[in-house]
Design a protein around this motif. Structure first.
Motif, PDB file in Angstrom:
ATOM      1  N   UNK A 123       0.825  -1.206   0.000  1.00  0.00           N
ATOM      2  CA  UNK A 123       0.000   0.000   0.000  1.00  0.00           C
ATOM      3  C   UNK A 123       0.862   1.259   0.000  1.00  0.00           C
ATOM      4  N   UNK A 124       1.936   1.218   0.763  1.00  0.00           N
ATOM      5  CA  UNK A 124       2.831   2.377   0.860  1.00  0.00           C
ATOM      6  C   UNK A 124       4.250   1.897   1.163  1.00  0.00           C
ATOM      7  N   UNK A 125       5.120   1.861   0.141  1.00  0.00           N
ATOM      8  CA  UNK A 125       6.485   1.365   0.338  1.00  0.00           C
ATOM      9  C   UNK A 125       7.303   2.201   1.316  1.00  0.00           C
ATOM     10  N   UNK A 126       6.843   3.404   1.617  1.00  0.00           N
ATOM     11  CA  UNK A 126       7.603   4.287   2.506  1.00  0.00           C
ATOM     12  C   UNK A 126       7.370   3.984   3.983  1.00  0.00           C
ATOM     13  N   UNK A 127       6.397   3.101   4.275  1.00  0.00           N
ATOM     14  CA  UNK A 127       6.143   2.737   5.668  1.00  0.00           C
ATOM     15  C   UNK A 127       7.331   1.927   6.195  1.00  0.00           C
TER      16      UNK A 127
END
Length: 479
Positions: A123-127
């Motif tokens: 969903x969000x690779x930056x997590x």
């Protein structure tokens, strides 16, 4: 049941699971993280022959479960297969089997948390990787502090979500095949995609054999039915139904789903480090559906970890009752939950956080942990089969009177043990599964030392080496 709960609220669990709970726990146990996340790598290693891998493993696992079912129903005082092992093979076996199963589920839960991290980062690779791992470990701890009825309800709905998702994927895939859907890359959905890209065995015998390595991990959890039976209201009726449905579940959820996936997307274009369930719908242009499936596989991993924690804490509870673990682990609260066993087990879940930073990525971490877990589960399943062999020799009259006999009882146990030796060979054969397999003997060496220490202490104190299994009729017996 109410009398028992009032009389001994602090050292007994409660039978709060109903038939629908056990049936869905059985289904949920057969649909795990190995199918949703690990199948991508399996397809890349084995190609379409992965279908046969799952069929073969499912065939032998069915016999293991039938053996477990007959053993559990031969004496309803058995709470787990740890009880069966100590009764049939000796106190040492109960110690080894129960601690090994507890440890294998700790490892499996860590694998599930690693998988959840991969799903969240979709969903969000930056997590940051540590955040979903930490949150998941905390939520699992809270869930397992609830009464068994709440656990049953949680797993009931988790399993329904999995079933609807897989059946929905199969339905969508069939529509794409029937309508000859063409992907943006020009691939046309057709059943022929399964065999037209190098045949059913494109990697040869080697690829087929390697498929068994992680394939076995996909089935870890089917034995949860045996653990949950101890907290089920009517195991004599519900347990046989749950076990007998295993073959149908495997054919639909494993063979059916993967056949559809490889029909929509040629197997050689499926990315090994992603869930093929999500990728298939994304390739087909169903972005929202892919998003929904991603949520489903995330909840599936959470469900698997939740079930594993439940099973592990119940095994720890039994170890404590046998004086094979600290006495505090057999204390339950007024809702029948072994809280100290839950907290002790949950502490180890946080080891998933450093593991995520130790390797070459989430899939590498998942492969290592799942391979270790597969090695340990072979010992657990093997103990069930060996216990069954001893049971038939020692109690032929019980076997003859059983209403739920294991099919081919004289031959099947030996075939299953031979298959387990083959699986061990495949784990030793693969480059990425060899290290965790070779690390397993260290764990058994530790268990041996711990057993000797525990045995000497019990003998010094003049205590029995394990708690006796009652032979009188169980209150739930129909007679």
């Amino acid at each position: 049941m109410s009398t028992t709960e009032v009389a001994a609220p602090h050292d007994e669990m409660q039978r709060g699971l109903k038939n629908r709970h056990l049936q869905l726990i059985a289904i949920g146990g057969a649909i795990g993280t190995g199918l949703f996340l690990g199948s991508g790598k399996l397809i890349s290693v084995s190609g379409p022959s992965i279908i046969f891998v799952y069929m073969v493993i499912g065939f032998f696992v069915f016999f293991v479960m039938r053996a477990l079912g007959e053993l559990l129903l031969s004496n309803l005082h058995y709470k787990t297969f740890g009880d069966i092992a100590k009764d049939m093979l000796g106190p040492w076996a109960g110690f080894f089997v129960s601690w090994n199963y507890w440890f294998s589920w700790v490892i499996a839960c860590v694998a599930d948390i690693v998988a959840i991290t991969a799903y969240v980062q979709w969903f969000n690779p930056n997590i940051p990787a540590w955040l979903p791992a930490l949150i998941t470990a905390v939520i699992l701890t809270v869930l397992n502090l609830q009464p068994v009825k709440i656990f049953g309800e949680t797993e009931f709905w988790f399993a329904i979500i999995k079933i609807i998702a897989i059946l929905g994927l199969i339905a969508v895939g069939l529509i794409l095949v029937v309508t000859n859907f063409q992907s943006p890359e020009g691939d046309v959905a057709a059943f022929s995609n399964i065999w037209s890209h190098g045949g059913m065995f494109p990697m040869g015998a080697s690829g087929f054999v390697l498929g068994f390595q992680m394939g076995i991990f996909s089935f870890i959890g089917v034995e949860l039915v045996g653990t949950a039976a101890a907290e089920t209201e009517n195991p004599r009726k519900t347990l046989p139904k749950a076990i007998n449905s295993i073959v149908v579940r495997i054919l639909i959820f494993y063979v059916g789903a993967l056949a559809i996936i490889m029909s929509v997307t040629p197997w050689d274009k499926i990315e090994p480090d992603k869930s093929p369930f999500v990728s298939t719908l994304a390739v087909a242009g169903f972005g929202l559906a892919a998003f929904a499936i991603q949520l489903v596989v995330l909840t599936s991993a959470a469900s698997s970890a939740n079930s594993g924690l439940y099973s592990g804490t119940r095994m720890l509870f039994g170890l404590s009752k046998d004086a094979h673990a600290p006495a505090a682990f057999s204390r339950t609260n007024n809702r029948g939950v072994p809280t100290k066993a839950v907290f002790f087990t949950c502490v180890f879940l946080f080891s998933a956080i450093p593991l995520l930073f130790a390797g070459d990525g989430v899939v590498a971490a998942f492969t290592f942990v799942s391979s270790m877990c597969a090695t340990l589960i072979l010992f657990t399943w093997g103990s069930i089969v060996v216990s069954y062999i001893v049971y038939r020799r020692r109690f032929p009259e019980k076997h003859a009177a059983s209403k739920f006999k294991m099919p081919l009882a004289a031959v099947a146990p030996w075939l299953v043990l031979g298959f387990f030796v083959f699986i061990a060979g495949t784990l030793l054969y693969g480059d990425d599964t060899r290290p965790p397999f070779l690390a397993a003997p260290i764990w058994f060496l530790i268990l041996t030392l711990l057993w000797q220490l525990r045995k000497r202490k019990l003998l010094r104190d003049g205590r029995p080496l394990t708690a006796a299994i009652p032979t009188v009729a169980h209150p739930l017996d129909e007679e």
